[in-house]
Design a protein around this motif. Structure first.
Motif, PDB file in Angstrom:
ATOM      1  N   GLU A 270       0.830  -1.201   0.000  1.00 11.80           N
ATOM      2  CA  GLU A 270       0.000   0.000   0.000  1.00 11.80           C
ATOM      3  C   GLU A 270       0.867   1.254   0.000  1.00 11.80           C
ATOM      4  O   GLU A 270       0.569   2.231  -0.701  1.00 11.80           O
ATOM      5  N   LEU A 271       1.933   1.220   0.791  1.00 11.79           N
ATOM      6  CA  LEU A 271       2.838   2.365   0.859  1.00 11.79           C
ATOM      7  C   LEU A 271       3.458   2.637  -0.501  1.00 11.79           C
ATOM      8  O   LEU A 271       3.535   3.788  -0.946  1.00 11.79           O
ATOM      9  N   ARG A 272       3.879   1.582  -1.171  1.00 13.09           N
ATOM     10  CA  ARG A 272       4.483   1.740  -2.496  1.00 13.09           C
ATOM     11  C   ARG A 272       3.490   2.350  -3.483  1.00 13.09           C
ATOM     12  O   ARG A 272       3.828   3.257  -4.248  1.00 13.09           O
TER      13      ARG A 272
ATOM     14  N   ASN B  62       2.359   6.348  -7.028  1.00 12.19           N
ATOM     15  CA  ASN B  62       1.269   6.672  -7.947  1.00 12.19           C
ATOM     16  C   ASN B  62       0.327   7.764  -7.459  1.00 12.19           C
ATOM     17  O   ASN B  62      -0.584   8.159  -8.194  1.00 12.19           O
ATOM     18  N   GLN B  63       0.533   8.251  -6.241  1.00 16.39           N
ATOM     19  CA  GLN B  63      -0.316   9.335  -5.748  1.00 16.39           C
ATOM     20  C   GLN B  63       0.516  10.515  -5.247  1.00 16.39           C
ATOM     21  O   GLN B  63       0.429  11.623  -5.779  1.00 16.39           O
ATOM     22  N   GLU B  64       1.342  10.266  -4.247  1.00 17.15           N
ATOM     23  CA  GLU B  64       2.106  11.350  -3.637  1.00 17.15           C
ATOM     24  C   GLU B  64       3.125  11.956  -4.599  1.00 17.15           C
ATOM     25  O   GLU B  64       3.335  13.171  -4.605  1.00 17.15           O
ATOM     26  N   ALA B  65       3.778  11.122  -5.399  1.00 19.23           N
ATOM     27  CA  ALA B  65       4.852  11.616  -6.267  1.00 19.23           C
ATOM     28  C   ALA B  65       4.378  12.753  -7.164  1.00 19.23           C
ATOM     29  O   ALA B  65       5.080  13.758  -7.341  1.00 19.23           O
ATOM     30  N   GLU B  66       3.196  12.617  -7.724  1.00 22.78           N
ATOM     31  CA  GLU B  66       2.698  13.632  -8.652  1.00 22.78           C
ATOM     32  C   GLU B  66       2.490  14.988  -7.985  1.00 22.78           C
ATOM     33  O   GLU B  66       2.487  16.019  -8.660  1.00 22.78           O
TER      34      GLU B  66
END
Length: 343
Positions: free
Chosen positions: A107-109, A114-118
């Motif tokens: 889940e962390l990955r 796919n969410q935080e990076a953007e």
């Protein structure tokens, strides 16, 4: 920063590791090997970088860089295996983020990549290498337990420019790191001696710029790159009359600008503690070729009112003292840290 291939498992058990630092002023190959419970320096070779071949944080002329690498390998009869290289911090996005502590590994990955990076990338996610490292859990000022994560990203075009130079030289890159991260790895032992709760300012002086990182227990808390490097030092000496007093005054002016930028970075870091005070910076460590400028540590010590010293990665890694002259050691921390990454 990121594993370029998924073959990290193939690195396990290697008895030697090679790091390749491709910088605007010089290209360095360092090879470490395991010797009993310690390390030995098998090779440390360097050559000037062709003018303009590395500029703006990327390799502009991969064939010119590859030619230097091929010559170093041939002239010193190196036997390269998988290598690690690095991009400068100015070309990376580095963020310390906090997420719910109850996330499972998968889940962390998913959340980070796919969410935080953007949320933090100034370029498209599809055009980026993105990696992350889970750190220790921490409790927010509001009492909520959070998982700290170090997020790192870089544009594909930047990373690929370094990989292309290595490929043309016949080298296989297994790891692409951030230069300051490699330096921290080489300085793991002295950084471990910093008193708990105290931060360290690590100043990496390169040809084109200076990267200033604030570390707490070896983890970057704040980083900033300023457009002032050893090239300005050299120009300050060459653009004056051939009189010691003129040269000293001009160099003092440039060093004064550097001191102001370091102080500004320290102020930015201190101001980042919006919800709680951040740990104070207890000392400043100088690395890179610029750290070899005479009396730069004493000058900055007086201007910043903090302990300032040059790093010595040779001693930090327990390598033979005679392997590298003391006056040059500060400039080899990145290459040695990259070699250590492969072991």
């Amino acid at each position: 920063m990121t594993n370029v291939t998924s073959a990290l498992a193939a690195l396990l058990g290697l008895k030697s590791g090679m790091g390749v630092e491709i910088a605007p002023e010089q290209i360095t190959i360092a090879q470490l090997e395991k010797r009993g419970k310690g390390l030995g320096l098998k090779h440390l070779v360097t050559a000037p970088t062709p003018a303009g071949a590395v500029a703006g944080g990327r390799v502009e002329e991969p064939e010119a860089v590859a030619e230097v690498l091929r010559d170093l390998i041939a002239d010193h009869r190196l036997k390269p295996g998988p290598v690690a290289t690095a991009i400068p911090g100015r070309e990376a996005v580095i963020r310390l983020i906090r997420l719910p502590a109850d996330l499972q590994a998968d889940e962390l990955r998913e959340v980070v990549l796919n969410q935080e990076a953007e949320l933090y990338l100034p370029f498209s996610r599809n055009d980026a290498f993105v990696d992350f490292q889970p750190l220790a859990a921490a409790v927010d000022p509001d009492g909520v337990k959070r998982q700290e994560v170090l997020l790192v990203a870089a544009q594909l075009s930047v990373v690929n420019s370094y990989l292309e130079a290595l490929r043309r030289a016949g080298l296989t890159a297994r790891v692409v790191d951030i230069a300051s991260f490699a330096l921290v790895r080489a300085l793991r032992e002295p950084l471990a001696q910093v008193p708990p709760g105290a931060a360290v300012a690590l100043v990496l002086l390169s040809a084109d710029d200076t990267e200033i990182s604030i570390l707490l227990e070896g983890v970057p808390q704040f980083s900033r790159t300023v457009s002032l490097g050893t090239r300005e030092f050299r120009e300050a000496l060459e653009s004056t009359l051939d009189l010691p007093s003129f040269k000293a005054a001009n160099l003092s002016r440039v060093l004064g600008d550097l001191a102001d930028e370091i102080q500004r970075s320290l102020d930015f870091y201190q101001a980042s503690g919006t919800t709680a005070p951040v740990p104070p910076v207890a000392q400043v460590l100088l690395a890179g070729n610029g750290a070899n400028v005479r009396q730069i540590d004493e000058f900055l010590r007086q201007r910043l009112a903090l302990p300032v010293s040059r790093v010595d990665p040779v001693t930090a890694l327990g390598l033979p003292e005679i392997s590298v002259p003391p006056g040059l050691r500060s400039g080899f921390g990145v290459a040695l840290g990259l070699a250590l990454r492969i072991l």
